[in-house]
Structure formats: structure tokens, C-alpha cells
Design a protein around this motif. Structure first.
Motif, PDB file in Angstrom:
ATOM      1  N   LEU A 211       0.831  -1.207   0.000  1.00 58.12           N
ATOM      2  CA  LEU A 211       0.000   0.000   0.000  1.00 58.12           C
ATOM      3  C   LEU A 211       0.865   1.257   0.000  1.00 58.12           C
ATOM      4  O   LEU A 211       0.602   2.215  -0.744  1.00 58.12           O
ATOM      5  CB  LEU A 211      -0.947  -0.005   1.199  1.00 58.12           C
ATOM      6  N   HIS A 212       1.887   1.269   0.827  1.00 53.92           N
ATOM      7  CA  HIS A 212       2.751   2.446   0.900  1.00 53.92           C
ATOM      8  C   HIS A 212       3.543   2.620  -0.394  1.00 53.92           C
ATOM      9  O   HIS A 212       3.655   3.747  -0.923  1.00 53.92           O
ATOM     10  CB  HIS A 212       3.706   2.335   2.083  1.00 53.92           C
ATOM     11  N   ALA A 213       4.106   1.512  -0.902  1.00 51.52           N
ATOM     12  CA  ALA A 213       4.935   1.599  -2.107  1.00 51.52           C
ATOM     13  C   ALA A 213       4.126   2.080  -3.315  1.00 51.52           C
ATOM     14  O   ALA A 213       4.633   2.827  -4.159  1.00 51.52           O
ATOM     15  CB  ALA A 213       5.568   0.241  -2.402  1.00 51.52           C
ATOM     16  N   ASN A 214       2.860   1.648  -3.394  1.00 53.54           N
ATOM     17  CA  ASN A 214       2.066   1.931  -4.592  1.00 53.54           C
ATOM     18  C   ASN A 214       1.193   3.182  -4.484  1.00 53.54           C
ATOM     19  O   ASN A 214       0.918   3.824  -5.508  1.00 53.54           O
ATOM     20  CB  ASN A 214       1.170   0.731  -4.918  1.00 53.54           C
ATOM     21  N   PHE A 215       0.774   3.509  -3.262  1.00 57.19           N
ATOM     22  CA  PHE A 215      -0.227   4.568  -3.149  1.00 57.19           C
ATOM     23  C   PHE A 215       0.210   5.771  -2.311  1.00 57.19           C
ATOM     24  O   PHE A 215      -0.563   6.707  -2.147  1.00 57.19           O
ATOM     25  CB  PHE A 215      -1.531   3.993  -2.591  1.00 57.19           C
ATOM     26  N   ALA A 216       1.458   5.758  -1.800  1.00 55.45           N
ATOM     27  CA  ALA A 216       1.948   6.958  -1.125  1.00 55.45           C
ATOM     28  C   ALA A 216       2.072   8.099  -2.135  1.00 55.45           C
ATOM     29  O   ALA A 216       1.739   9.250  -1.844  1.00 55.45           O
ATOM     30  CB  ALA A 216       3.296   6.670  -0.460  1.00 55.45           C
ATOM     31  N   HIS A 217       2.543   7.760  -3.331  1.00 54.32           N
ATOM     32  CA  HIS A 217       2.619   8.724  -4.439  1.00 54.32           C
ATOM     33  C   HIS A 217       2.153   8.001  -5.703  1.00 54.32           C
ATOM     34  O   HIS A 217       2.962   7.647  -6.564  1.00 54.32           O
ATOM     35  CB  HIS A 217       4.046   9.244  -4.607  1.00 54.32           C
ATOM     36  N   PRO A 218       0.850   7.776  -5.830  1.00 50.35           N
ATOM     37  CA  PRO A 218       0.344   6.896  -6.894  1.00 50.35           C
ATOM     38  C   PRO A 218       0.541   7.418  -8.304  1.00 50.35           C
ATOM     39  O   PRO A 218       0.509   6.644  -9.261  1.00 50.35           O
ATOM     40  CB  PRO A 218      -1.153   6.786  -6.567  1.00 50.35           C
ATOM     41  N   TRP A 219       0.757   8.736  -8.469  1.00 52.28           N
ATOM     42  CA  TRP A 219       0.863   9.293  -9.818  1.00 52.28           C
ATOM     43  C   TRP A 219       2.298   9.598 -10.222  1.00 52.28           C
ATOM     44  O   TRP A 219       2.533  10.082 -11.324  1.00 52.28           O
ATOM     45  CB  TRP A 219       0.013  10.563  -9.937  1.00 52.28           C
ATOM     46  N   ASP A 220       3.240   9.335  -9.328  1.00 51.18           N
ATOM     47  CA  ASP A 220       4.637   9.565  -9.665  1.00 51.18           C
ATOM     48  C   ASP A 220       5.135   8.423 -10.538  1.00 51.18           C
ATOM     49  O   ASP A 220       5.036   7.248 -10.161  1.00 51.18           O
ATOM     50  CB  ASP A 220       5.496   9.654  -8.409  1.00 51.18           C
ATOM     51  N   SER A 221       5.691   8.781 -11.667  1.00 52.52           N
ATOM     52  CA  SER A 221       6.167   7.770 -12.604  1.00 52.52           C
ATOM     53  C   SER A 221       7.538   8.163 -13.100  1.00 52.52           C
ATOM     54  O   SER A 221       7.841   9.342 -13.233  1.00 52.52           O
ATOM     55  CB  SER A 221       5.211   7.651 -13.787  1.00 52.52           C
ATOM     56  N   GLN A 222       8.356   7.185 -13.373  1.00 50.47           N
ATOM     57  CA  GLN A 222       9.692   7.464 -13.891  1.00 50.47           C
ATOM     58  C   GLN A 222       9.584   8.212 -15.209  1.00 50.47           C
ATOM     59  O   GLN A 222       8.941   7.757 -16.147  1.00 50.47           O
ATOM     60  CB  GLN A 222      10.464   6.158 -14.115  1.00 50.47           C
ATOM     61  N   GLY A 223      10.235   9.382 -15.262  1.00 54.31           N
ATOM     62  CA  GLY A 223      10.211  10.172 -16.486  1.00 54.31           C
ATOM     63  C   GLY A 223       8.961  10.983 -16.654  1.00 54.31           C
ATOM     64  O   GLY A 223       8.814  11.717 -17.617  1.00 54.31           O
ATOM     65  N   VAL A 224       8.011  10.878 -15.686  1.00 52.37           N
ATOM     66  CA  VAL A 224       6.760  11.620 -15.789  1.00 52.37           C
ATOM     67  C   VAL A 224       6.521  12.304 -14.461  1.00 52.37           C
ATOM     68  O   VAL A 224       6.284  11.670 -13.443  1.00 52.37           O
ATOM     69  CB  VAL A 224       5.573  10.701 -16.122  1.00 52.37           C
ATOM     70  N   ALA A 225       6.631  13.610 -14.414  1.00 55.11           N
ATOM     71  CA  ALA A 225       6.443  14.336 -13.161  1.00 55.11           C
ATOM     72  C   ALA A 225       6.125  15.778 -13.459  1.00 55.11           C
ATOM     73  O   ALA A 225       6.323  16.266 -14.565  1.00 55.11           O
ATOM     74  CB  ALA A 225       7.689  14.230 -12.284  1.00 55.11           C
ATOM     75  N   THR A 226       5.610  16.459 -12.465  1.00 52.29           N
ATOM     76  CA  THR A 226       5.409  17.900 -12.594  1.00 52.29           C
ATOM     77  C   THR A 226       6.486  18.599 -11.799  1.00 52.29           C
ATOM     78  O   THR A 226       6.985  18.079 -10.805  1.00 52.29           O
ATOM     79  CB  THR A 226       4.027  18.298 -12.046  1.00 52.29           C
ATOM     80  N   GLN A 227       6.870  19.771 -12.226  1.00 54.23           N
ATOM     81  CA  GLN A 227       7.902  20.535 -11.535  1.00 54.23           C
ATOM     82  C   GLN A 227       7.244  21.723 -10.862  1.00 54.23           C
ATOM     83  O   GLN A 227       6.964  22.739 -11.487  1.00 54.23           O
ATOM     84  CB  GLN A 227       8.969  20.990 -12.541  1.00 54.23           C
ATOM     85  N   GLY A 228       6.960  21.566  -9.586  1.00 53.10           N
ATOM     86  CA  GLY A 228       6.273  22.610  -8.855  1.00 53.10           C
ATOM     87  C   GLY A 228       4.911  22.856  -9.454  1.00 53.10           C
ATOM     88  O   GLY A 228       4.187  21.931  -9.770  1.00 53.10           O
ATOM     89  N   ALA A 229       4.563  24.131  -9.644  1.00 51.15           N
ATOM     90  CA  ALA A 229       3.272  24.465 -10.222  1.00 51.15           C
ATOM     91  C   ALA A 229       3.315  24.436 -11.733  1.00 51.15           C
ATOM     92  O   ALA A 229       2.291  24.441 -12.396  1.00 51.15           O
ATOM     93  CB  ALA A 229       2.842  25.856  -9.747  1.00 51.15           C
ATOM     94  N   ALA A 230       4.514  24.448 -12.301  1.00 50.14           N
ATOM     95  CA  ALA A 230       4.626  24.467 -13.758  1.00 50.14           C
ATOM     96  C   ALA A 230       4.487  23.058 -14.319  1.00 50.14           C
ATOM     97  O   ALA A 230       5.116  22.124 -13.831  1.00 50.14           O
ATOM     98  CB  ALA A 230       5.978  25.059 -14.156  1.00 50.14           C
ATOM     99  N   TRP A 231       3.663  22.940 -15.335  1.00 51.64           N
ATOM    100  CA  TRP A 231       3.465  21.630 -15.958  1.00 51.64           C
ATOM    101  C   TRP A 231       4.589  21.364 -16.949  1.00 51.64           C
ATOM    102  O   TRP A 231       4.900  22.202 -17.799  1.00 51.64           O
ATOM    103  CB  TRP A 231       2.123  21.609 -16.680  1.00 51.64           C
ATOM    104  N   ASN A 232       5.194  20.210 -16.834  1.00 53.38           N
ATOM    105  CA  ASN A 232       6.267  19.815 -17.731  1.00 53.38           C
ATOM    106  C   ASN A 232       5.642  19.148 -18.953  1.00 53.38           C
ATOM    107  O   ASN A 232       5.219  18.000 -18.903  1.00 53.38           O
ATOM    108  CB  ASN A 232       7.196  18.836 -16.992  1.00 53.38           C
ATOM    109  N   TRP A 233       5.573  19.896 -20.061  1.00 49.43           N
ATOM    110  CA  TRP A 233       4.880  19.370 -21.234  1.00 49.43           C
ATOM    111  C   TRP A 233       5.613  18.191 -21.861  1.00 49.43           C
ATOM    112  O   TRP A 233       4.983  17.304 -22.440  1.00 49.43           O
ATOM    113  CB  TRP A 233       4.697  20.494 -22.262  1.00 49.43           C
ATOM    114  N   THR A 234       6.912  18.157 -21.764  1.00 50.13           N
ATOM    115  CA  THR A 234       7.654  17.002 -22.276  1.00 50.13           C
ATOM    116  C   THR A 234       7.288  15.744 -21.506  1.00 50.13           C
ATOM    117  O   THR A 234       7.069  14.675 -22.078  1.00 50.13           O
ATOM    118  CB  THR A 234       9.166  17.252 -22.180  1.00 50.13           C
TER     119      THR A 234
END
Length: 511
Positions: A211-234
Motif C-alpha cells: 500500500l505504501h509503495a504503490n499509493f503513497a505517491h500513486p501518480w509519480d512515474s519514472q520520467g513523468v512528473a510535474t515541476q512545482g506548479a509548472a506543468w512539464n509538457w515534455t
């Protein structure tokens, strides 16, 4: 009541079809054709592509939404044309006989027969867990090279796969009642087994570590993240591509939901029950698939799912719950599941070739029914080609191992099949424009939004597949296009693909 003496042979054959499939039987065919071995395996590759628990569930939700939307759209077409043949007829009527033939050609050459072969070998592989003498490396005839990469072989697993294909082909030639009996028993059993896996995973398998490994940060993905409030379009583009690529696994696992339309000629009140069976069946299966992935995620950390041995996520889940018996229990469950899938594909697929033969676009003998009122010759031809596809092997020099030819062919036609789906759903718009007054016992729920969204989403997935996986998409398109010279050859031999088939009320020939 005796038949009128002036009935043509085509009329007699059509009248002999037995409408022995009720709503429950038809729904069991939908569920049985959809649930095979994929749900227990493909989440591993999907997890590797996406890299997060939240997006893995989202990918299955997208596949589910597409599948259900497709069923809603196909329902209108099946209600308009409640005949044996399904998509063959829909494409033929919406566009031209050529489009219908190209689908039927691809279905027979690879899609249906290749899937039957693949599922039959999956049955044999998991049988090897129970009976170790069964294995793809236990040869009765060692690989005989026909080139540096291709060979023919016969292992104990291949022999068992061919035996299962032969058995279910034979049982279906005995009559519809045998085919639906096998289907109902095995579909109820495997649906219960999948539901049992879900309940065990959520109740006994659930653990704080996963549960912790998968749902502590469920939307974090390798190579896919947001940088602060700015959306990383790449990063957003990378996520979009990953979601689209992952659909090859989820859509393949949820495929064949429309196969009941192939056998519409044997469904009671087909103008209603084919649509209902497709919608009910797809909703049931997609719900189970999402719940199954939830069970995997509360039992195993995502890394364990990504690196499950041989991608067998279902087995890894049961082993986490029952370390000593997990392998065998999962193997038996998949054997039951795949056996039912082979039966559903065998029963329904043969009806397409029957419909094509009735239109002069397939071997004439495939367009006849036997005394049991089923297309036995079509069934045998399908079973024979599926068995042949079990035999070829492909050597992979990088891993120094043998693979199966049908697995490569199936990869090639996933995108091609998606093209046919898009064309069929677009046919709803086309037929509404061309034949606005045609009887429509059912109209697509949410028209025109639902079919438009389906076309847009499926087209986006197709574009990504063609751009990022050219090695497995363009060859699939080539397989489809190979049907064009075959179609033209049939025309030159004097057969008329536009001929109207007698005995089909409401049938109209596409211009």
C-alpha cells in the motif's frame, strides 16, 4: 411445418440455423471470449511502460471506457443487421464488400486463428505447472530449420495445444447445445475464479508495504512528473505515449467482446439480445479487470509486478498469499479460463467464414450447415489453420530461445484490428447519413458524442503505435493489404461479391 418446395439451397441453410442462444448464453460467450490469460500476465508489461500504480489503473480505465463505448456503438449495427457475420457485415454495408472481405481475411488468417493458437499454447504452458512432462522444450520433433530464424517443431505443449483445438472444434460441430454448454460451465467457473483471486488479494493479500509503495505517491512515474506548479509538457507527452502504448496489452486482454455478433444468427431476439450481451458482458469483465489490478497493487509493490517471473502477475499474487500452493492454484485457474476462451473463439469465429462463403468470398463448402445446424466445414477449416499456426517457431538470437510465430503475428495485427474497430464505429455515422430511415431497434447511447470520442481516442492510440512501434504496426497493415489481390482474384473468377444473399430479411447490398 414443411418448407415450401421453391426454397433455394441458401434459404434452406439459413432456415436451419438454430436460435438456441438466450441472453444468458450470449453474455457468457462475451465474457468467455474476453477473459483468457491476459489479465494474469499483461499488467507486468503495462506497469513497466507506465511506472506508477495510479496510471496503471487509469490505463485499464481507459481501455474499459473504450471497450464499453465500442459495445454501445456496435449495438446499433447489430440491431440493424442481426445476421451471422458481425463486423464482416457492418463493414460491408457501411463501405463496400472489399472492406468486409479485408476484415474477414485478417480474422481468418491471423486474428481469430492466431488467438486460438496463442490461447491454446497458454493452456498447455500452465498445464505444465501441474504435469511437468508438458513443456515447450520437451520435443517430440526437435525444431527443423526452414531458415536461419524460422523452424517447425512439435513439443508436448504444442501437441496438447493442438489436441485442445481439435477437441473443441469437434464438440462444436456436434451442435450449438454442446458449444453453449461448455461455454456456460467454463465461463461461470473462470469468472468465479477471477472473482476469488480479487477477494483473496484484497482481503488476505493486502499489506502495508504494498500500500505504501504503490499509493503513497500513486501518480509519480519514472520520467513523468510535474515541476512545482509548472506543468512539464515534455513529461506530459511521455505519459501520454506510455498510456497509449500500454493499451496494446489492456485492449488485447479485453478483445473479442464483439464476437457474439458473429453468431447473431443463432441468438434469440438478436436485435435486442446481441446488444445487451455485449454491453452487459463488457461492463462485467472491465469491472473485474480493474478490481483484479487493484488486488495486485494492494498485494505486491509495483516493482514486484513489473518484474514478476515470466510476467505471471496473477501467480505472483497468489504465491504472496499461499506460498506453497499459489503456483498450482493459479495454473488450474488459467487452464479453466483459457479452455473456455478457446471454445468461445472457436464457436463464434467460424460464423464469419460461413457468412463470407454465402457471399462468394470464401470457400463454398464453408457456407453450408451440417445436420446439427452448425457450419461444421467452417469450424474444421478454422481449427486446422489454428493448429498449423501452433507449429512454426522463431529463434531469437539475443536470448538464444525459441518463440512462437503466432505471437509475432498477433503483435502485428493489434493495430490493424484497431483500424477495423474505428472504421466500424465510424460506420454508425455513415449509415445514419446513407440510410436514415432504416429500422434501428437500438440507437447508440450518447450519439454522436460516444462514437466521436471512441474514434478520437482509438485514432490517437493508433497514431502513437504507428509512430513509436513501427516494427509491429506496419507489418500488420501489410497483412491486411495482402487481402486486396485475393479479393480482386475472386472477382476475376466471376464471383460477384455484391450478390444479395436470399433469406435475410432487411439485408441490403452496399454499393
Amino acid at each position: 411445418m414443411s418448407e415450401p418446395p421453391n426454397l433455394s439451397p441458401a434459404d434452406r441453410d439459413h432456415r436451419e440455423f438454430s436460435r438456441g442462444l438466450g441472453l444468458f448464453d450470449a453474455t457468457m460467450l462475451v465474457v468467455g471470449a474476453m477473459i483468457g490469460s491476459g489479465i494474469f500476465i499483461v499488467p507486468a508489461e503495462m506497469a513497466r511502460n507506465i511506472g506508477s500504480a495510479g496510471w496503471l489503473l487509469m490505463a485499464w480505465a481507459v481501455a474499459g471506457a473504450l471497450t464499453i463505448a465500442g459495445a454501445l456503438c456496435y449495438g446499433e449495427l447489430s440491431a440493424m443487421m442481426p445476421h451471422a457475420g458481425g463486423m464482416y457485415f457492418y463493414l460491408r454495408e457501411a463501405y463496400s464488400p472489399l472492406f468486409g472481405f479485408l476484415y474477414g481475411w485478417t480474422l481468418f488468417s491471423v486474428i481469430e486463428t492466431g488467438t486460438i493458437a496463442a490461447v491454446a499454447v497458454a493452456f498447455a504452458r500452465f498445464s505444465g505447472v501441474v504435469w511437468p512432462l508438458i513443456g515447450e522444450d520437451r520435443y517430440l520433433i526437435s525444431p527443423i530449420h526452414i531458415s536461419s530464424r524460422y523452424a517447425l517443431s512439435l513439443s508436448t505443449a504444442q501437441l496438447l495445444a493442438i489436441g485442445v483445438i481439435a477437441l473443441l472444434t469437434f464438440s462444436n460441430t456436434l451442435g450449438l447445445r454442446y458449444g453453449k454448454l461448455v461455454q456456460n460451465v467454463f465461463t461461470v467457473t473462470k469468472t468465479g475464479a477471477l472473482l476469488g483471486l480479487i477477494i483473496l488479494g484484497i482481503s488476505l493479500g493486502c499489506n502495508p508495504g504494498a500500500l505504501h509503495a504503490n499509493f503513497a505517491h500513486p501518480w509519480d512515474s519514472q520520467g513523468v512528473a510535474t515541476q512545482g506548479a509548472a506543468w512539464n509538457w515534455t513529461a506530459a507527452l511521455g505519459l501520454f505515449v506510455a498510456l497509449c502504448l500500454s493499451q496494446t496489452g489492456s485492449l488485447f486482454s479485453a478483445d473479442s467482446w464483439h464476437n457474439i455478433a458473429f453468431a447473431a444468427g443463432e441468438v434469440q431476439r438478436p436485435e435486442r439480445n446481441v446488444t445487451r450481451a455485449m454491453v452487459i458482458g463488457t461492463v462485467v469483465v472491465i469491472t473485474l479487470y480493474v478490481l483484479a489490478n487493484g488486488a495486485y497493487l494492494v498485494t505486491l509493490p509495483l516493482e514486484a509486478i513489473q518484474h514478476a517471473p515470466a510476467d505471471r502477475v496473477g501467480t505472483a499474487t497468489l504465491r504472496a498469499i499461499f506460498p506453497s500452493a499459489g503456483n498450482v492454484v493459479m495454473a488450474v485457474a488459467i487452464m479453466v479460463s483459457t479452455f473456455g476462451t478457446i471454445n468461445a473463439l472457436t464457436l463464434t469465429g467460424a460464423r464469419v467464414y460461413y457468412a463470407m462463403a454465402r457471399q462468394g468470398l470464401f470457400f463454398p463448402f464453408a457456407g453450408r450447415l451440417n445436420r446439427a445446424r452448425v457450419p461444421a466445414s467452417s469450424l474444421r477449416l478454422q481449427g486446422l489453420w489454428a493448429a498449423v499456426l501452433v507449429l512454426p517457431r522463431i529463434y531469437d538470437p539475443t536470448t538464444q530461445s525459441w518463440g512462437n510465430l503466432y505471437s509475432n503475428l498477433l503483435e502485428y495485427v493489434i493495430s490493424a484490428a484497431l483500424i477495423f474497430y474505428v472504421l466500424t464505429v465510424a460506420g454508425v455515422f455513415r449509415l445514419r447519413a446513407q440510410r436514415p430511415d432504416a429500422p434501428r431497434p437500438y440507437r447508440t447511447l450518447g450519439y454522436p458524442v460516444v462514437p466521436a470520442l471512441y474514434i478520437a481516442a482509438a485514432s490517437a492510440i493508433l497514431l502513437v503505435l504507428f509512430a513509436y512501434r513501427p516494427a509491429t504496426t506496419w507489418p500488420g497493415l501489410l497483412i491486411v493489404l495482402l487481402g486486396i489481390p485475393i479479393y480482386l482474384t475472386i472477382q476475376r473468377r466471376g464471383r460477384n461479391p455484391g450478390v444479395r444473399e436470399p433469406g435475410r430479411p432487411g439485408f441490403q447490398t452496399a454499393d
